[in-house]
Motif scaffolding. Structure first.
Motif: not given
Length: 321
Positions: A218-228
């Motif tokens: 729902x938040x539909x991010x452009x990019x995310x930064x994962x923990x790995x």
């Protein structure tokens, strides 16, 4: 986004520690810290040194969750710098290594391993694995945070987005523009985050994780930064892929029970994953349990004496997850 890649051979691949630095004020923050081992401590020190910093310069630590590959060095850095350590209230006692909280997790772990039907030799192998690696790290004095809390760290404004499932207190941290987020292990680029075996405190883990995936979609991010590993450039698509994976796994388990009859979580795990070792001795049956438990709550399977069996005609997994 500035990240330091840290070694990790056991848990989901290389960890990320994200460096947030305000050039105007000199404030320095880390999102996650890595495991408390000599090699990873060196990786973090060298990564900071390349940027002109030392551990003692860290003002704030933001933890996505309590797991040692994310929080292991938090206490040590806090002792060196006086940094504030922010983590969700559900995980704060474990980051502090509160004896009662740690003992409760250990007791629950032993109960569930027996309940899942994990053979004694496999249980002993798992406990020996954890005894053989010193990864716990120094206790921290955390500041508990909740969903919606806003953090001002390293010149950034981050909104806390509670994302339970993989861990009870797992949180994502959304940037001020709402376009990106640090997501810890809520969504990973290569593996699907373990659900059921990664945090024994989570009640109805699959249901909670599905709600987390839907929230991120729902938040539909452009990019995310994962923990790995590497950043995820299409996070909505990735979350949808993981959601579909869980639908397919639910269907696979239901088909297995229909053909096989009653089975415990360890038997289902063996069908799904085969032989397991190390941390996967709990991750495998934990994942199986998460799906079996969900099917039980949906009234599709019955549970008795540690085993699950179908009680209705098989239905589409899309109706269950």
């Amino acid at each position: 986004m500035d990240r330091i890649s840290l070694g990790n051979d056991e848990f989901e691949g290389r960890n990320n520690a994200y460096v947030l630095a305000d050039d105007d004020t000199g404030e320095l923050a880390l999102v996650d810290t890595g495991i408390a081992t000599d090699d990873i401590r060196r990786d973090l020190r060298e990564g900071l040194a390349e940027r002109g910093y030392e551990l003692s310069d860290v003002d704030d630590i933001v933890l996505t969750h309590f797991h040692v590959d994310h929080a292991g060095l938090a206490g040590e850095i806090q002792a060196a710098s006086g940094a504030t350590v922010s983590v969700h209230a559900a995980d704060a006692p474990l980051v502090a290594q509160d004896p009662d909280a740690v003992a409760a997790v250990e007791e629950r772990r032993r109960e569930l391993l027996a309940e899942w039907g994990v053979p004694e030799d496999a249980r002993n192998e798992f406990f020996a694995f954890f005894e053989s690696v010193e990864i716990e790290g120094r206790p921290a004095e955390p500041t508990p945070i909740e969903d919606g809390d806003v953090l001002e760290v390293g010149g950034r404004t981050l909104e806390t987005v509670h994302a339970p499932g993989h861990a009870a207190g797992l949180c994502c941290f959304e940037t001020a523009d709402g376009d990106e987020a640090f997501v810890g292990d809520a969504v990973l680029p290569v593996y699907t985050p373990n659900v059921g075996g990664a945090d024994f405190r989570v009640d109805r883990p699959l249901e909670k994780y599905v709600a987390t995936l839907e929230r991120l979609i729902d938040r539909d991010y452009d990019r995310v930064w994962p923990g790995h590993r590497d950043p995820i450039e299409e996070p909505t698509e990735r979350a949808e892929t993981i959601l579909e994976h869980h639908r397919e796994r639910t269907a696979t388990i239901l088909d297995f029970l229909t053909d096989h009859g009653s089975a415990d979580a360890w038997t289902v795990s063996n069908y799904l994953f085969g032989d397991l070792e190390g941390i996967h001795i709990v991750h495998g049956p934990g994942e199986a349990f998460a799906h079996l438990d969900h099917l039980r709550h949906e009234g599709v399977v019955a549970y008795e004496n540690g085993e699950y069996c179908p009680v209705t005609d098989p239905i589409s997994a899309t109706e269950l997850v």
